[in-house]
Design a protein around this motif. Structure first.
Motif, PDB file in Angstrom:
ATOM      1  N   VAL A  93       0.835  -1.196   0.000  1.00  0.00           N
ATOM      2  CA  VAL A  93       0.000   0.000   0.000  1.00  0.00           C
ATOM      3  C   VAL A  93       0.876   1.254   0.000  1.00  0.00           C
ATOM      4  O   VAL A  93       0.550   2.250  -0.648  1.00  0.00           O
ATOM      5  CB  VAL A  93      -0.998  -0.002   1.184  1.00  0.00           C
ATOM      6  CG1 VAL A  93      -0.288   0.119   2.512  1.00  0.00           C
ATOM      7  CG2 VAL A  93      -2.019   1.100   1.033  1.00  0.00           C
ATOM      8  N   ASP A  94       2.000   1.215   0.699  1.00  0.00           N
ATOM      9  CA  ASP A  94       2.900   2.364   0.729  1.00  0.00           C
ATOM     10  C   ASP A  94       3.607   2.552  -0.610  1.00  0.00           C
ATOM     11  O   ASP A  94       3.806   3.682  -1.054  1.00  0.00           O
ATOM     12  CB  ASP A  94       3.920   2.216   1.856  1.00  0.00           C
ATOM     13  CG  ASP A  94       3.262   2.225   3.224  1.00  0.00           C
ATOM     14  OD1 ASP A  94       2.256   2.938   3.386  1.00  0.00           O
ATOM     15  OD2 ASP A  94       3.752   1.523   4.123  1.00  0.00           O
ATOM     16  N   ILE A  95       3.963   1.450  -1.253  1.00  0.00           N
ATOM     17  CA  ILE A  95       4.582   1.520  -2.588  1.00  0.00           C
ATOM     18  C   ILE A  95       3.588   2.122  -3.577  1.00  0.00           C
ATOM     19  O   ILE A  95       3.948   2.986  -4.385  1.00  0.00           O
ATOM     20  CB  ILE A  95       5.033   0.122  -3.069  1.00  0.00           C
ATOM     21  CG1 ILE A  95       6.178  -0.398  -2.195  1.00  0.00           C
ATOM     22  CG2 ILE A  95       5.424   0.145  -4.530  1.00  0.00           C
ATOM     23  CD1 ILE A  95       7.476   0.358  -2.360  1.00  0.00           C
ATOM     24  N   GLU A  96       2.336   1.689  -3.517  1.00  0.00           N
ATOM     25  CA  GLU A  96       1.305   2.227  -4.413  1.00  0.00           C
ATOM     26  C   GLU A  96       1.133   3.729  -4.193  1.00  0.00           C
ATOM     27  O   GLU A  96       1.051   4.499  -5.151  1.00  0.00           O
ATOM     28  CB  GLU A  96      -0.030   1.519  -4.188  1.00  0.00           C
ATOM     29  CG  GLU A  96      -0.056   0.090  -4.669  1.00  0.00           C
ATOM     30  CD  GLU A  96      -1.313  -0.641  -4.228  1.00  0.00           C
ATOM     31  OE1 GLU A  96      -2.277   0.012  -3.762  1.00  0.00           O
ATOM     32  OE2 GLU A  96      -1.342  -1.878  -4.344  1.00  0.00           O
ATOM     33  N   ARG A  97       1.091   4.135  -2.941  1.00  0.00           N
ATOM     34  CA  ARG A  97       0.911   5.557  -2.638  1.00  0.00           C
ATOM     35  C   ARG A  97       2.127   6.374  -3.046  1.00  0.00           C
ATOM     36  O   ARG A  97       1.995   7.491  -3.550  1.00  0.00           O
ATOM     37  CB  ARG A  97       0.594   5.741  -1.165  1.00  0.00           C
ATOM     38  CG  ARG A  97      -0.787   5.216  -0.844  1.00  0.00           C
ATOM     39  CD  ARG A  97      -1.088   5.229   0.600  1.00  0.00           C
ATOM     40  NE  ARG A  97      -2.448   4.717   0.795  1.00  0.00           N
ATOM     41  CZ  ARG A  97      -3.036   4.629   1.948  1.00  0.00           C
ATOM     42  NH1 ARG A  97      -2.422   5.033   3.038  1.00  0.00           N
ATOM     43  NH2 ARG A  97      -4.255   4.147   2.041  1.00  0.00           N
ATOM     44  N   LEU A  98       3.306   5.826  -2.849  1.00  0.00           N
ATOM     45  CA  LEU A  98       4.521   6.511  -3.291  1.00  0.00           C
ATOM     46  C   LEU A  98       4.514   6.668  -4.811  1.00  0.00           C
ATOM     47  O   LEU A  98       4.888   7.718  -5.338  1.00  0.00           O
ATOM     48  CB  LEU A  98       5.767   5.744  -2.836  1.00  0.00           C
ATOM     49  CG  LEU A  98       7.106   6.344  -3.242  1.00  0.00           C
ATOM     50  CD1 LEU A  98       7.272   7.750  -2.669  1.00  0.00           C
ATOM     51  CD2 LEU A  98       8.234   5.438  -2.791  1.00  0.00           C
ATOM     52  N   GLU A  99       4.073   5.655  -5.503  1.00  0.00           N
ATOM     53  CA  GLU A  99       4.001   5.722  -6.970  1.00  0.00           C
ATOM     54  C   GLU A  99       2.996   6.785  -7.429  1.00  0.00           C
ATOM     55  O   GLU A  99       3.250   7.518  -8.381  1.00  0.00           O
ATOM     56  CB  GLU A  99       3.646   4.353  -7.550  1.00  0.00           C
ATOM     57  CG  GLU A  99       3.567   4.308  -9.050  1.00  0.00           C
ATOM     58  CD  GLU A  99       4.876   4.653  -9.750  1.00  0.00           C
ATOM     59  OE1 GLU A  99       4.809   5.023 -10.937  1.00  0.00           O
ATOM     60  OE2 GLU A  99       5.947   4.582  -9.122  1.00  0.00           O
TER      61      GLU A  99
ATOM     62  N   ALA B 243      -8.137   5.891   7.179  1.00  0.00           N
ATOM     63  CA  ALA B 243      -7.847   6.080   5.759  1.00  0.00           C
ATOM     64  C   ALA B 243      -6.529   5.424   5.402  1.00  0.00           C
ATOM     65  O   ALA B 243      -6.345   4.924   4.300  1.00  0.00           O
ATOM     66  CB  ALA B 243      -7.805   7.560   5.418  1.00  0.00           C
ATOM     67  N   TYR B 244      -5.582   5.379   6.337  1.00  0.00           N
ATOM     68  CA  TYR B 244      -4.275   4.788   6.082  1.00  0.00           C
ATOM     69  C   TYR B 244      -4.377   3.267   5.969  1.00  0.00           C
ATOM     70  O   TYR B 244      -3.662   2.642   5.223  1.00  0.00           O
ATOM     71  CB  TYR B 244      -3.304   5.166   7.177  1.00  0.00           C
ATOM     72  CG  TYR B 244      -1.912   4.670   6.933  1.00  0.00           C
ATOM     73  CD1 TYR B 244      -1.409   3.594   7.651  1.00  0.00           C
ATOM     74  CD2 TYR B 244      -1.106   5.249   5.980  1.00  0.00           C
ATOM     75  CE1 TYR B 244      -0.139   3.110   7.437  1.00  0.00           C
ATOM     76  CE2 TYR B 244       0.169   4.785   5.747  1.00  0.00           C
ATOM     77  CZ  TYR B 244       0.649   3.721   6.487  1.00  0.00           C
ATOM     78  OH  TYR B 244       1.903   3.252   6.253  1.00  0.00           O
ATOM     79  N   ARG B 245      -5.279   2.685   6.718  1.00  0.00           N
ATOM     80  CA  ARG B 245      -5.376   1.217   6.751  1.00  0.00           C
ATOM     81  C   ARG B 245      -6.099   0.652   5.542  1.00  0.00           C
ATOM     82  O   ARG B 245      -6.068  -0.533   5.294  1.00  0.00           O
ATOM     83  CB  ARG B 245      -6.092   0.796   8.023  1.00  0.00           C
ATOM     84  CG  ARG B 245      -5.279   1.056   9.248  1.00  0.00           C
ATOM     85  CD  ARG B 245      -5.941   0.492  10.487  1.00  0.00           C
ATOM     86  NE  ARG B 245      -5.277   0.993  11.661  1.00  0.00           N
ATOM     87  CZ  ARG B 245      -5.861   1.735  12.572  1.00  0.00           C
ATOM     88  NH1 ARG B 245      -7.130   2.033  12.483  1.00  0.00           N
ATOM     89  NH2 ARG B 245      -5.180   2.171  13.613  1.00  0.00           N
TER      90      ARG B 245
END
Length: 134
Positions: free
Chosen positions: A36-42, A131-133
């Motif tokens: 999820v963090d990789i997706e958001r960073l992208e 929202a983060y989860r």
């Protein structure tokens, strides 16, 4: 012979690059990120990247992370102002109210700011923890 010469030149260039980076104090970090963090960073990286059709020869993930660091760092004064000072020890939160500060309470005490509010500090920088989860 030419190939060996090219390899030697590449090795010397890389060595010089590493020495310049070391002289500048550059630290290389390895990160483990959840999908999820990789997706958001992208999404962030794409949002701030060059428009389609503009030629560029690098992945600007590093630039994106650096920009995020600078942005949050610039927001810290406003966050500190919103947090205020500890009513027990008078030190700036979140650093205050620690057992080492004069008048500070031990972490875990029912009156300690860290016990009551430390988890809530994230609410100041993102809409909700829920929202983060997602």
């Amino acid at each position: 012979m030419i190939e060996a010469n090219q390899k030697e030149q590449a090795r010397k260039r890389q060595q010089a690059h590493r020495q310049r980076q070391k002289a500048l104090g550059v630290t290389e970090l390895r990160l483990k990120l959840y999908p999820v963090d990789i997706e958001r960073l992208e999404v962030i990286r794409t949002f701030f990247s060059y428009p389609e059709g503009v030629e560029h020869n690098y992945d600007n993930t590093q630039d994106t992370i650096e920009a995020l660091i600078h942005r949050v760092y610039d927001e810290l004064p406003a966050i500190r102002e919103k947090l205020g000072k500890c009513p027990h020890c008078g030190h700036q939160l979140p650093e205050g109210c620690c057992k080492d500060a004069p008048g500070g309470l031990f972490h875990g005490s029912a009156k300690c700011w860290h016990t009551l509010h430390r988890v809530r500090i994230h609410d100041l920088t993102r809409p909700t923890d829920e929202a983060y989860r997602k």
